[in-house]
Design an enzyme around this catalytic site. Sequence first.
Site, PDB file in Angstrom:
ATOM      1  N   ASP A   1       0.793  -1.234   0.000  1.00 26.25           N
ATOM      2  CA  ASP A   1       0.000   0.000   0.000  1.00 26.25           C
ATOM      3  C   ASP A   1       0.823   1.282   0.000  1.00 26.25           C
ATOM      4  OD1 ASP A   1       0.929  -0.004   2.575  1.00 26.25           O
ATOM      5  OD2 ASP A   1      -1.014  -0.252   3.531  1.00 26.25           O
TER       6      ASP A   1
ATOM      7  N   CYS B   1     -19.422  -5.982  10.800  1.00 26.66           N
ATOM      8  CA  CYS B   1     -19.845  -6.271   9.421  1.00 26.66           C
ATOM      9  C   CYS B   1     -20.389  -7.694   9.305  1.00 26.66           C
ATOM     10  CB  CYS B   1     -18.669  -6.093   8.469  1.00 26.66           C
ATOM     11  SG  CYS B   1     -19.064  -6.489   6.745  1.00 26.66           S
TER      12      CYS B   1
END
Length: 324
Positions: A131, A248
């Site tokens: 990243d 989630c």
Amino acid sequence: MAGDPSELAGLVKAKAHALGFELVGICPADPAQSSPFFEKWLAAGFHGTMEFLPRSAALRSEPRHVLASARSVVMVGLNYYVPVQHAPGQPKIARYALGRDYHRVLRGKLSALGAALQEAEPSVEVRPCVDTAPLFEREFAVRAGIGWIGKNSCLINTRRGSWMFLGALLTSACLEYDTPDPGGCGACRVCIDACPTGAIVQLDGRWTVDSRRCISYLTIEHRDGVDPALEPALAEWTYGCDICQEVCPFNSPREHHPLRAAATQEPDFLKRRAWPSLAEIAIWSHEEWDQATRGSATRRASHVQWKRNAALNLRQSGKSDHNG
């Protein structure tokens, strides 16, 4: 086999799985389409003090800024989930940072993946990216079919959830491509309602994260003092935050999706370091910080930030004890 896109893609996927990547997909290295929304996100100030983001904005949409000969993007996902139970008085750290620095782990595996491709096709070029590279990696992950972007901005895979590190291997090889993942959150807003700072907001009709209110940003990237109004919401979090992933539904195991909350099998992520107490961290010397965070993603937060966060945790804990 030389040059056959289908067989080369099969080789890459087999090697990726052998290296421990749970997810792997391939897409063309065409320019990304995320730039217009990203520019609006930056204009809204949602990046906070992360000035490296606007500086790299012009580069992110074009993979060929990273590898000029790029024709294909191999996207991979590596599970980092570990079940944890936070002990009072100890630092509470996001799961992604509990093991060895993921940059090193992923870069090593991606380099091995690139070497396997070059062994089969010596003329191709490869570039491993974690990243730190200027790349819209979540868009390419969607294009490669390994997931879709949730309202909390995490990449979610329907079968495996979102506890995944993403990595990319750019290559000049022409590979067989996968189809984009059509998944989505639907009407679910569990993460939006669970975020204690209200960091998940709408912008231009899309859900996104306002970093300035995100606990991960506040504890890791934000170098200054924390807004007193937000301090109670940080509560026990010392480095990062897992709340929007913990709630989630796609991270809850189901009989037909047992892998959603399966613990990582990566040895480097299973190794746990011993952390001092919050009281000790609040008075850390620079040398103690250096020793404790060496080889860990937690080094992203400076010595001063760690002390600030620990002091904030202790202050909130004191208020809670007093109220109780």
